[in-house]
Write a protein that holds these residues in place. Structure first.
Motif, PDB file in Angstrom:
ATOM      1  N   TYR A   4      -3.328  68.350 -26.833  1.00  0.00           N
ATOM      2  CA  TYR A   4      -2.516  67.166 -27.089  1.00  0.00           C
ATOM      3  C   TYR A   4      -2.131  67.068 -28.556  1.00  0.00           C
ATOM      4  O   TYR A   4      -1.006  66.697 -28.891  1.00  0.00           O
ATOM      5  CB  TYR A   4      -3.275  65.902 -26.659  1.00  0.00           C
ATOM      6  N   ARG A   5      -3.044  67.414 -29.467  1.00  0.00           N
ATOM      7  CA  ARG A   5      -2.757  67.278 -30.897  1.00  0.00           C
ATOM      8  C   ARG A   5      -1.585  68.160 -31.323  1.00  0.00           C
ATOM      9  O   ARG A   5      -0.742  67.763 -32.122  1.00  0.00           O
ATOM     10  CB  ARG A   5      -3.999  67.597 -31.730  1.00  0.00           C
ATOM     11  N   SER A   6      -1.524  69.372 -30.761  1.00  0.00           N
ATOM     12  CA  SER A   6      -0.418  70.264 -31.096  1.00  0.00           C
ATOM     13  C   SER A   6       0.911  69.724 -30.562  1.00  0.00           C
ATOM     14  O   SER A   6       1.944  69.777 -31.243  1.00  0.00           O
ATOM     15  CB  SER A   6      -0.677  71.659 -30.529  1.00  0.00           C
ATOM     16  N   LEU A   7       0.877  69.200 -29.342  1.00  0.00           N
ATOM     17  CA  LEU A   7       2.105  68.631 -28.775  1.00  0.00           C
ATOM     18  C   LEU A   7       2.535  67.392 -29.551  1.00  0.00           C
ATOM     19  O   LEU A   7       3.728  67.168 -29.772  1.00  0.00           O
ATOM     20  CB  LEU A   7       1.886  68.285 -27.302  1.00  0.00           C
ATOM     21  N   ALA A   8       1.568  66.561 -29.962  1.00  0.00           N
ATOM     22  CA  ALA A   8       1.896  65.372 -30.752  1.00  0.00           C
ATOM     23  C   ALA A   8       2.491  65.776 -32.099  1.00  0.00           C
ATOM     24  O   ALA A   8       3.409  65.113 -32.616  1.00  0.00           O
ATOM     25  CB  ALA A   8       0.652  64.518 -30.957  1.00  0.00           C
ATOM     26  N   ALA A   9       1.983  66.857 -32.688  1.00  0.00           N
ATOM     27  CA  ALA A   9       2.543  67.347 -33.946  1.00  0.00           C
ATOM     28  C   ALA A   9       3.981  67.816 -33.747  1.00  0.00           C
ATOM     29  O   ALA A   9       4.846  67.572 -34.596  1.00  0.00           O
ATOM     30  CB  ALA A   9       1.675  68.480 -34.486  1.00  0.00           C
ATOM     31  N   LEU A  10       4.240  68.472 -32.624  1.00  0.00           N
ATOM     32  CA  LEU A  10       5.597  68.918 -32.324  1.00  0.00           C
ATOM     33  C   LEU A  10       6.533  67.730 -32.189  1.00  0.00           C
ATOM     34  O   LEU A  10       7.641  67.727 -32.733  1.00  0.00           O
ATOM     35  CB  LEU A  10       5.597  69.752 -31.043  1.00  0.00           C
ATOM     36  N   GLN A  21       7.085  64.709 -43.217  1.00  0.00           N
ATOM     37  CA  GLN A  21       7.198  63.391 -42.603  1.00  0.00           C
ATOM     38  C   GLN A  21       6.384  63.297 -41.322  1.00  0.00           C
ATOM     39  O   GLN A  21       5.838  62.234 -40.996  1.00  0.00           O
ATOM     40  CB  GLN A  21       8.669  63.088 -42.322  1.00  0.00           C
ATOM     41  N   ALA A  22       6.290  64.405 -40.589  1.00  0.00           N
ATOM     42  CA  ALA A  22       5.434  64.418 -39.396  1.00  0.00           C
ATOM     43  C   ALA A  22       3.984  64.179 -39.792  1.00  0.00           C
ATOM     44  O   ALA A  22       3.256  63.436 -39.124  1.00  0.00           O
ATOM     45  CB  ALA A  22       5.582  65.750 -38.669  1.00  0.00           C
ATOM     46  N   ALA A  23       3.554  64.806 -40.893  1.00  0.00           N
ATOM     47  CA  ALA A  23       2.186  64.621 -41.366  1.00  0.00           C
ATOM     48  C   ALA A  23       1.933  63.170 -41.745  1.00  0.00           C
ATOM     49  O   ALA A  23       0.875  62.604 -41.426  1.00  0.00           O
ATOM     50  CB  ALA A  23       1.932  65.533 -42.565  1.00  0.00           C
ATOM     51  N   ALA A  24       2.915  62.538 -42.416  1.00  0.00           N
ATOM     52  CA  ALA A  24       2.758  61.134 -42.799  1.00  0.00           C
ATOM     53  C   ALA A  24       2.637  60.240 -41.575  1.00  0.00           C
ATOM     54  O   ALA A  24       1.825  59.307 -41.542  1.00  0.00           O
ATOM     55  CB  ALA A  24       3.956  60.706 -43.661  1.00  0.00           C
ATOM     56  N   ARG A  25       3.425  60.526 -40.547  1.00  0.00           N
ATOM     57  CA  ARG A  25       3.347  59.716 -39.328  1.00  0.00           C
ATOM     58  C   ARG A  25       1.994  59.857 -38.647  1.00  0.00           C
ATOM     59  O   ARG A  25       1.439  58.871 -38.138  1.00  0.00           O
ATOM     60  CB  ARG A  25       4.462  60.116 -38.357  1.00  0.00           C
ATOM     61  N   LEU A  26       1.458  61.070 -38.637  1.00  0.00           N
ATOM     62  CA  LEU A  26       0.212  61.342 -37.920  1.00  0.00           C
ATOM     63  C   LEU A  26      -1.030  61.068 -38.756  1.00  0.00           C
ATOM     64  O   LEU A  26      -2.149  61.150 -38.240  1.00  0.00           O
ATOM     65  CB  LEU A  26       0.193  62.801 -37.444  1.00  0.00           C
ATOM     66  N   GLY A  27      -0.850  60.757 -40.027  1.00  0.00           N
ATOM     67  CA  GLY A  27      -1.994  60.531 -40.897  1.00  0.00           C
ATOM     68  C   GLY A  27      -2.742  61.812 -41.227  1.00  0.00           C
ATOM     69  O   GLY A  27      -3.963  61.806 -41.415  1.00  0.00           O
ATOM     70  N   ARG A  28      -2.022  62.915 -41.310  1.00  0.00           N
ATOM     71  CA  ARG A  28      -2.604  64.216 -41.634  1.00  0.00           C
ATOM     72  C   ARG A  28      -1.905  64.793 -42.854  1.00  0.00           C
ATOM     73  O   ARG A  28      -0.925  64.222 -43.364  1.00  0.00           O
ATOM     74  CB  ARG A  28      -2.453  65.186 -40.450  1.00  0.00           C
ATOM     75  N   THR A  29      -2.388  65.920 -43.314  1.00  0.00           N
ATOM     76  CA  THR A  29      -1.722  66.611 -44.400  1.00  0.00           C
ATOM     77  C   THR A  29      -0.679  67.564 -43.827  1.00  0.00           C
ATOM     78  O   THR A  29      -0.756  67.968 -42.663  1.00  0.00           O
ATOM     79  CB  THR A  29      -2.717  67.416 -45.244  1.00  0.00           C
ATOM     80  N   ALA A  30       0.297  67.926 -44.670  1.00  0.00           N
ATOM     81  CA  ALA A  30       1.326  68.862 -44.225  1.00  0.00           C
ATOM     82  C   ALA A  30       0.735  70.203 -43.796  1.00  0.00           C
ATOM     83  O   ALA A  30       1.147  70.754 -42.768  1.00  0.00           O
ATOM     84  CB  ALA A  30       2.370  69.045 -45.324  1.00  0.00           C
ATOM     85  N   PRO A  31      -0.245  70.765 -44.533  1.00  0.00           N
ATOM     86  CA  PRO A  31      -0.846  72.022 -44.070  1.00  0.00           C
ATOM     87  C   PRO A  31      -1.518  71.903 -42.709  1.00  0.00           C
ATOM     88  O   PRO A  31      -1.463  72.837 -41.900  1.00  0.00           O
ATOM     89  CB  PRO A  31      -1.854  72.355 -45.170  1.00  0.00           C
ATOM     90  N   GLN A  32      -2.155  70.749 -42.438  1.00  0.00           N
ATOM     91  CA  GLN A  32      -2.789  70.560 -41.130  1.00  0.00           C
ATOM     92  C   GLN A  32      -1.747  70.565 -40.013  1.00  0.00           C
ATOM     93  O   GLN A  32      -1.949  71.198 -38.971  1.00  0.00           O
ATOM     94  CB  GLN A  32      -3.573  69.241 -41.120  1.00  0.00           C
ATOM     95  N   VAL A  33      -0.647  69.862 -40.219  1.00  0.00           N
ATOM     96  CA  VAL A  33       0.414  69.839 -39.208  1.00  0.00           C
ATOM     97  C   VAL A  33       1.016  71.224 -39.066  1.00  0.00           C
ATOM     98  O   VAL A  33       1.298  71.692 -37.951  1.00  0.00           O
ATOM     99  CB  VAL A  33       1.495  68.803 -39.565  1.00  0.00           C
ATOM    100  N   GLY A  34       1.209  71.930 -40.182  1.00  0.00           N
ATOM    101  CA  GLY A  34       1.745  73.285 -40.128  1.00  0.00           C
ATOM    102  C   GLY A  34       0.863  74.206 -39.304  1.00  0.00           C
ATOM    103  O   GLY A  34       1.367  75.022 -38.517  1.00  0.00           O
ATOM    104  N   ARG A  35      -0.458  74.054 -39.461  1.00  0.00           N
ATOM    105  CA  ARG A  35      -1.384  74.904 -38.683  1.00  0.00           C
ATOM    106  C   ARG A  35      -1.332  74.551 -37.198  1.00  0.00           C
ATOM    107  O   ARG A  35      -1.410  75.441 -36.339  1.00  0.00           O
ATOM    108  CB  ARG A  35      -2.805  74.743 -39.227  1.00  0.00           C
ATOM    109  N   LEU A  36      -1.196  73.262 -36.878  1.00  0.00           N
ATOM    110  CA  LEU A  36      -1.086  72.865 -35.471  1.00  0.00           C
ATOM    111  C   LEU A  36       0.163  73.460 -34.833  1.00  0.00           C
ATOM    112  O   LEU A  36       0.125  73.952 -33.703  1.00  0.00           O
ATOM    113  CB  LEU A  36      -1.063  71.335 -35.354  1.00  0.00           C
ATOM    114  N   LEU A  37       1.281  73.418 -35.561  1.00  0.00           N
ATOM    115  CA  LEU A  37       2.523  73.968 -35.024  1.00  0.00           C
ATOM    116  C   LEU A  37       2.446  75.486 -34.890  1.00  0.00           C
ATOM    117  O   LEU A  37       2.925  76.058 -33.903  1.00  0.00           O
ATOM    118  CB  LEU A  37       3.696  73.578 -35.922  1.00  0.00           C
ATOM    119  N   ALA A  38       1.828  76.141 -35.869  1.00  0.00           N
ATOM    120  CA  ALA A  38       1.687  77.598 -35.806  1.00  0.00           C
ATOM    121  C   ALA A  38       0.782  78.000 -34.648  1.00  0.00           C
ATOM    122  O   ALA A  38       1.042  78.985 -33.941  1.00  0.00           O
ATOM    123  CB  ALA A  38       1.128  78.119 -37.130  1.00  0.00           C
ATOM    124  N   ALA A  39      -0.287  77.220 -34.426  1.00  0.00           N
ATOM    125  CA  ALA A  39      -1.201  77.520 -33.325  1.00  0.00           C
ATOM    126  C   ALA A  39      -0.514  77.337 -31.977  1.00  0.00           C
ATOM    127  O   ALA A  39      -0.718  78.124 -31.042  1.00  0.00           O
ATOM    128  CB  ALA A  39      -2.436  76.631 -33.410  1.00  0.00           C
TER     129      ALA A  39
END
Length: 306
Positions: A4-10, A21-39
């Motif tokens: 679910y976290r990866s889909l929410a990041a997408l 901006q996705a990271a700001a919405r999710l309360g995460r860092t940009a690298p964390q969101v980048g890793r979720l999308l890459a995964a």
């Protein structure tokens, strides 16, 4: 299994347009969101993204995947809301409705207004869904009631017809055929048409009638939207055979509607999920919808001289 976290990041990336901006919405860092999308991309085994001028963009495959992922996320959101309501002990006066776009103006708005006047605490979530999306409605979304055109069969749904209209010819007032009270199949033979996609109910039935009559169609424009078909017809570019509720809700003007034969019946139904009991609120609202639909169908028939 996709997380679910990866889909929410997408979804956050698509809706905001950037990883930051996705990271700001999710309360995460940009690298964390980048890793979720890459995964997610690695797990799927195909490219979701491409880079253009240092910007990350969805590929065609990514857009196709996201369209389905959004339905999964919408279902999760609905279940989350339901769980929150149960935890908070909320009453069952909130409805989750899935509605064919054309019926909101036609009669759903009237039913919602009547229900709100009758039950002060009544609330509703109204989601617009086209008839062809029924599989995703059932498999991935939590809802109390759906309203759309029949026939539509699914083992998880119970359908009840409540009103019926017939397809009409929709055309500009200056069209040579607009002076007639009704149009027949033969009248379409030499007319440029705007039609909906091949899977649509009216298109399939119109083509079946033409095959039986040994007649072809002069298709000039094709669109996935019945409302767009009516809007093009209102510009005098072509004639459309349309659901009258769609025509009335399309905002197309100037546009006149004429009876069409052979008749293409369009019955409307209430769809209930079999996996949950109907609440008193569902039953009361269904009654209002059915009554409003029948009134509007009768008014249409009278206006067309039926």
């Amino acid at each position: 299994m996709l997380g679910y976290r990866s889909l929410a990041a997408l979804r956050a990336f698509v809706e905001t347009g950037s990883v930051a901006q996705a990271a700001a919405r999710l309360g995460r860092t940009a690298p964390q969101v980048g890793r979720l999308l890459a995964a997610l991309e690695a797990e799927l085994g195909f490219a979701l993204f491409t880079r253009h001028n240092r910007r990350l963009l969805l590929t065609a495959e990514g857009a196709r995947f996201y369209a389905q992922a959004e339905r999964v996320l919408a279902g999760h959101d609905g279940l989350d809301r339901l769980g929150r309501e149960i935890r908070q002990g909320q009453r069952d006066d909130h409805l989750r409705l899935l509605i064919a776009p054309q019926v909101t103006n036609a009669f759903i708005g009237e039913a919602l207004a009547a229900m709100a006047a009758r039950v002060p605490g009544f609330t509703a979530t109204v989601e617009s869904r086209i008839r062809l999306d029924i599989e995703s409605w059932v498999g991935q979304e939590h809802f109390d009631l759906a309203v759309t055109v029949l026939p539509l069969t699914h083992p998880a749904l119970e359908a009840e017809e409540f009103c019926a209209v017939e397809a009409v010819a929709a055309l500009h007032p200056a069209h040579p055929l607009a002076a007639r009270d009704s149009l027949g199949l033969a009248d379409l033979a030499e007319q440029p048409l705007v039609v909906t996609h091949p899977r649509s109910l009216i298109r399939q039935r119109l083509e079946a009638l033409c095959r039986d009559a040994g007649q072809g169609l002069r298709i000039r424009f094709e669109t996935s939207s019945g409302a767009v078909a009516c809007q093009l017809a209102s510009r005098g570019m072509a004639l459309a055979v349309a659901d009258p509720f769609v025509a009335q809700s399309s905002g197309a003007a100037p546009l006149v509607l004429r009876r069409f034969s052979p008749a293409i019946p369009l019955p409307y139904g209430l769809l209930y999920p079999r996996w949950q009991p109907r609440s008193a609120t569902v039953e009361a609202f269904s009654t209002l919808v059915a009554a409003a639909g029948r009134r509007q169908a009768a008014a249409l028939a009278a206006a067309l001289g039926g």
